[in-house]
Write a protein that holds these residues in place. Structure first.
Motif, PDB file in Angstrom:
ATOM      1  N   GLN A 170       3.151   5.694  -8.435  1.00  0.00           N
ATOM      2  CA  GLN A 170       4.073   4.553  -8.433  1.00  0.00           C
ATOM      3  C   GLN A 170       5.253   4.716  -7.479  1.00  0.00           C
ATOM      4  O   GLN A 170       6.183   3.902  -7.510  1.00  0.00           O
ATOM      5  N   PHE A 171       5.236   5.748  -6.621  1.00  0.00           N
ATOM      6  CA  PHE A 171       6.425   6.055  -5.829  1.00  0.00           C
ATOM      7  C   PHE A 171       6.276   5.718  -4.352  1.00  0.00           C
ATOM      8  O   PHE A 171       6.965   6.299  -3.513  1.00  0.00           O
ATOM      9  N   GLY A 172       5.397   4.770  -4.041  1.00  0.00           N
ATOM     10  CA  GLY A 172       5.392   4.217  -2.698  1.00  0.00           C
ATOM     11  C   GLY A 172       6.628   3.369  -2.488  1.00  0.00           C
ATOM     12  O   GLY A 172       7.137   2.735  -3.417  1.00  0.00           O
ATOM     13  N   MET A 173       7.135   3.339  -1.274  1.00  0.00           N
ATOM     14  CA  MET A 173       8.391   2.627  -1.010  1.00  0.00           C
ATOM     15  C   MET A 173       8.279   1.144  -1.362  1.00  0.00           C
ATOM     16  O   MET A 173       9.201   0.563  -1.950  1.00  0.00           O
ATOM     17  N   ASP A 174       7.162   0.525  -1.016  1.00  0.00           N
ATOM     18  CA  ASP A 174       7.011  -0.906  -1.293  1.00  0.00           C
ATOM     19  C   ASP A 174       7.025  -1.173  -2.794  1.00  0.00           C
ATOM     20  O   ASP A 174       7.650  -2.135  -3.258  1.00  0.00           O
ATOM     21  N   ASP A 175       6.339  -0.322  -3.556  1.00  0.00           N
ATOM     22  CA  ASP A 175       6.302  -0.513  -5.012  1.00  0.00           C
ATOM     23  C   ASP A 175       7.667  -0.277  -5.638  1.00  0.00           C
ATOM     24  O   ASP A 175       8.080  -1.003  -6.561  1.00  0.00           O
ATOM     25  N   LEU A 176       8.371   0.729  -5.170  1.00  0.00           N
ATOM     26  CA  LEU A 176       9.703   1.011  -5.722  1.00  0.00           C
ATOM     27  C   LEU A 176      10.659  -0.149  -5.468  1.00  0.00           C
ATOM     28  O   LEU A 176      11.571  -0.389  -6.263  1.00  0.00           O
ATOM     29  N   ASN A 177      10.444  -0.864  -4.384  1.00  0.00           N
ATOM     30  CA  ASN A 177      11.327  -1.981  -4.031  1.00  0.00           C
ATOM     31  C   ASN A 177      10.815  -3.330  -4.526  1.00  0.00           C
ATOM     32  O   ASN A 177      11.456  -4.354  -4.277  1.00  0.00           O
ATOM     33  N   ASN A 178       9.693  -3.322  -5.238  1.00  0.00           N
ATOM     34  CA  ASN A 178       9.107  -4.567  -5.740  1.00  0.00           C
ATOM     35  C   ASN A 178       9.443  -4.710  -7.229  1.00  0.00           C
ATOM     36  O   ASN A 178       8.789  -4.106  -8.081  1.00  0.00           O
ATOM     37  N   TYR A 179      10.432  -5.519  -7.543  1.00  0.00           N
ATOM     38  CA  TYR A 179      10.884  -5.650  -8.934  1.00  0.00           C
ATOM     39  C   TYR A 179      10.074  -6.678  -9.718  1.00  0.00           C
ATOM     40  O   TYR A 179      10.372  -6.957 -10.870  1.00  0.00           O
ATOM     41  N   GLU A 180       9.015  -7.193  -9.098  1.00  0.00           N
ATOM     42  CA  GLU A 180       8.067  -8.008  -9.851  1.00  0.00           C
ATOM     43  C   GLU A 180       7.026  -7.143 -10.550  1.00  0.00           C
ATOM     44  O   GLU A 180       6.281  -7.637 -11.404  1.00  0.00           O
ATOM     45  N   TYR A 229       5.043  -0.542 -17.671  1.00  0.00           N
ATOM     46  CA  TYR A 229       5.917   0.518 -18.184  1.00  0.00           C
ATOM     47  C   TYR A 229       6.169   1.596 -17.135  1.00  0.00           C
ATOM     48  O   TYR A 229       7.320   1.949 -16.842  1.00  0.00           O
ATOM     49  N   GLU A 230       5.097   2.160 -16.564  1.00  0.00           N
ATOM     50  CA  GLU A 230       5.281   3.231 -15.576  1.00  0.00           C
ATOM     51  C   GLU A 230       5.885   2.719 -14.278  1.00  0.00           C
ATOM     52  O   GLU A 230       6.592   3.471 -13.586  1.00  0.00           O
ATOM     53  N   GLN A 231       5.645   1.471 -13.942  1.00  0.00           N
ATOM     54  CA  GLN A 231       6.264   0.898 -12.738  1.00  0.00           C
ATOM     55  C   GLN A 231       7.778   0.826 -12.897  1.00  0.00           C
ATOM     56  O   GLN A 231       8.527   1.126 -11.959  1.00  0.00           O
ATOM     57  N   CYS A 232       8.229   0.455 -14.092  1.00  0.00           N
ATOM     58  CA  CYS A 232       9.676   0.436 -14.359  1.00  0.00           C
ATOM     59  C   CYS A 232      10.221   1.853 -14.492  1.00  0.00           C
ATOM     60  O   CYS A 232      11.328   2.147 -14.014  1.00  0.00           O
ATOM     61  N   LEU A 233       9.455   2.738 -15.129  1.00  0.00           N
ATOM     62  CA  LEU A 233       9.880   4.124 -15.281  1.00  0.00           C
ATOM     63  C   LEU A 233      10.046   4.785 -13.917  1.00  0.00           C
ATOM     64  O   LEU A 233      10.990   5.553 -13.692  1.00  0.00           O
ATOM     65  N   ALA A 234       9.139   4.492 -12.994  1.00  0.00           N
ATOM     66  CA  ALA A 234       9.237   5.064 -11.645  1.00  0.00           C
ATOM     67  C   ALA A 234      10.540   4.648 -10.973  1.00  0.00           C
ATOM     68  O   ALA A 234      11.204   5.463 -10.313  1.00  0.00           O
ATOM     69  N   LYS A 235      10.931   3.406 -11.142  1.00  0.00           N
ATOM     70  CA  LYS A 235      12.186   2.932 -10.540  1.00  0.00           C
ATOM     71  C   LYS A 235      13.377   3.657 -11.158  1.00  0.00           C
ATOM     72  O   LYS A 235      14.346   3.999 -10.467  1.00  0.00           O
ATOM     73  N   SER A 236      13.309   3.907 -12.463  1.00  0.00           N
ATOM     74  CA  SER A 236      14.384   4.638 -13.130  1.00  0.00           C
ATOM     75  C   SER A 236      14.456   6.085 -12.639  1.00  0.00           C
ATOM     76  O   SER A 236      15.544   6.608 -12.346  1.00  0.00           O
ATOM     77  N   LEU A 237      13.301   6.745 -12.544  1.00  0.00           N
ATOM     78  CA  LEU A 237      13.281   8.117 -12.036  1.00  0.00           C
ATOM     79  C   LEU A 237      13.735   8.176 -10.586  1.00  0.00           C
ATOM     80  O   LEU A 237      14.392   9.137 -10.163  1.00  0.00           O
ATOM     81  N   THR A 241       2.694  10.957   5.609  1.00  0.00           N
ATOM     82  CA  THR A 241       4.081  11.423   5.590  1.00  0.00           C
ATOM     83  C   THR A 241       4.600  11.406   4.156  1.00  0.00           C
ATOM     84  O   THR A 241       4.009  10.768   3.265  1.00  0.00           O
ATOM     85  N   VAL A 242       5.706  12.083   3.922  1.00  0.00           N
ATOM     86  CA  VAL A 242       6.314  12.074   2.591  1.00  0.00           C
ATOM     87  C   VAL A 242       6.635  10.645   2.176  1.00  0.00           C
ATOM     88  O   VAL A 242       6.418  10.246   1.022  1.00  0.00           O
ATOM     89  N   TYR A 299       2.827   8.606  -2.647  1.00  0.00           N
ATOM     90  CA  TYR A 299       3.260   7.837  -3.822  1.00  0.00           C
ATOM     91  C   TYR A 299       3.449   8.729  -5.043  1.00  0.00           C
ATOM     92  O   TYR A 299       3.423   8.272  -6.171  1.00  0.00           O
ATOM     93  N   PHE A 300       3.633  10.053  -4.809  1.00  0.00           N
ATOM     94  CA  PHE A 300       3.810  11.010  -5.890  1.00  0.00           C
ATOM     95  C   PHE A 300       5.285  11.128  -6.286  1.00  0.00           C
ATOM     96  O   PHE A 300       6.183  10.862  -5.481  1.00  0.00           O
ATOM     97  N   VAL A 301       5.523  11.604  -7.504  1.00  0.00           N
ATOM     98  CA  VAL A 301       6.883  11.900  -7.953  1.00  0.00           C
ATOM     99  C   VAL A 301       7.580  12.825  -6.960  1.00  0.00           C
ATOM    100  O   VAL A 301       8.749  12.626  -6.612  1.00  0.00           O
ATOM    101  N   SER A 302       6.854  13.847  -6.499  1.00  0.00           N
ATOM    102  CA  SER A 302       7.462  14.846  -5.617  1.00  0.00           C
ATOM    103  C   SER A 302       7.806  14.307  -4.245  1.00  0.00           C
ATOM    104  O   SER A 302       8.460  14.996  -3.455  1.00  0.00           O
ATOM    105  N   SER A 303       7.384  13.072  -3.944  1.00  0.00           N
ATOM    106  CA  SER A 303       7.731  12.476  -2.647  1.00  0.00           C
ATOM    107  C   SER A 303       9.065  11.740  -2.683  1.00  0.00           C
ATOM    108  O   SER A 303       9.491  11.207  -1.659  1.00  0.00           O
ATOM    109  N   ILE A 304       9.735  11.713  -3.829  1.00  0.00           N
ATOM    110  CA  ILE A 304      11.073  11.107  -3.894  1.00  0.00           C
ATOM    111  C   ILE A 304      12.031  11.867  -2.996  1.00  0.00           C
ATOM    112  O   ILE A 304      12.818  11.283  -2.248  1.00  0.00           O
ATOM    113  N   SER A 305      11.967  13.186  -3.072  1.00  0.00           N
ATOM    114  CA  SER A 305      12.880  14.022  -2.301  1.00  0.00           C
ATOM    115  C   SER A 305      12.297  14.336  -0.927  1.00  0.00           C
ATOM    116  O   SER A 305      11.094  14.170  -0.686  1.00  0.00           O
TER     117      SER A 305
END
Length: 295
Positions: free
Chosen positions: A65-75, A79-87, A148-149, A153-159
């Motif tokens: 759930q950590f692709g840039m487009d998904d993180l910026n898509n508030y539609e 549950y996990e899509q919202c959780l990803a935005k929170s994380l 690229t990082v 779309y992994f959790v570890s790609s946030i950083s």
């Protein structure tokens, strides 16, 4: 490579992968185990609700759930899509993260042993792989730098820097001491490496080492109705990181026929018959063996 100032150890990204969850609880009671002098360490229980329900996830795989487009898509409001935005807000935001390094802890049902998955092949990561292998003879290093990082779309790609610790075989919702011990040891070596990097005290490392580079993912055989028509061949089952050559059997169909690998390179299967991947009919990942230079 700049100094690492903040590290997050994430467990429970999948709620039924127990080793990381129980290690987080242990480290929260004894934080000195994961503390180092040159950086701060926090632990993050990523998907506690899925763990409470003894499931990998509730709506969708959190670790996708950590692709840039998904993180910026508030539609996207699962549950996990919202959780990803929170994380992402807690640890990131991705692209400008307040966390310098993420260690994401996972179990696999596959016979992968203690595997370190690296998302980049820069000098810092190449040397980390060498350090972990020098300290841990059983360790396997896998490079998933095909994207690229930012594209991962992994959790570890946030950083900007992050790794996946993948330890198996362990059934879902089970704890095995050998697997938990491997995970604790590999995490220790990663933290030690960061400390030595920060303090410019890295020891002499192996000048080169064997590793694996992800190439592709294979699906289970399907019939014309889209139903599974076969299974992973018994010669491949549990043989993670063993060579697969052109013409070797790879699947057995339920009618008894065998399907053979047709490839122009020697492949090294891993995540073989991973239970969590059955919902997508995925059979295994393939890699090529590579020699990694540390200088």
């Amino acid at each position: 490579m700049d100094k690492i100032n903040t590290v997050a150890i994430v467990g429970g990204t999948h709620g039924n992968e127990y080793s990381g969850i129980y290690l987080l609880r242990h480290w929260d009671k004894q934080p000195e185990i994961v503390s180092r002098s040159s950086f701060s360490t926090q632990t993050v229980f990523a998907n506690a609700k899925a763990h409470d329900e003894n499931k990998r996830y509730l709506d969708a795989d959190l670790n996708r759930q950590f692709g840039m487009d998904d993180l910026n898509n508030y539609e996207l409001r699962g549950y996990e899509q919202c959780l990803a935005k929170s994380l992402n807000q807690q640890l990131g935001p991705k692209g400008n993260a307040k966390t310098d390094f993420i260690i994401d802890l996972h179990n696999t049902t596959s016979n992968m042993g203690p595997s370190l998955i690296l998302l980049q092949a820069d000098e810092f990561n190449r040397k980390m792989g060498a350090y972990v292998k020098d300290k841990m003879s059983d360790a396997v290093v896998v490079f998933e730098d095909h994207a690229t990082v930012e594209e991962h779309y992994f959790v570890s790609s946030i950083s900007k820097q992050g790794v996946i610790v993948e330890i198996g075989p362990q059934p879902q919702s089970v704890i095995r001491q050998d697997i938990l011990d491997w995970m604790a040891e590999m995490t220790k070596h990663i933290l030690d490496y960061i400390e030595l990097h920060n303090t410019q005290a890295l020891p002499d490392l192996s000048s080169s080492y064997e590793a694996f580079k992800y190439t592709e993912t294979l699906s289970l055989p399907l019939d014309e109705k889209g139903e599974r028509a076969g299974m992973v061949h018994k010669a491949v089952q549990d043989a993670d990181f063993s060579p697969l050559k052109d013409g070797d059997p790879i699947f057995t169909l339920f009618n008894g026929e065998e399907v053979y690998w047709q490839g122009d390179y020697i492949a090294y299967p891993h995540f073989i018959n991973e239970a969590a991947y059955y919902d997508n009919n995925l059979a295994m990942s393939l890699a090529e063996k590579i020699i990694v230079e540390t200088v």
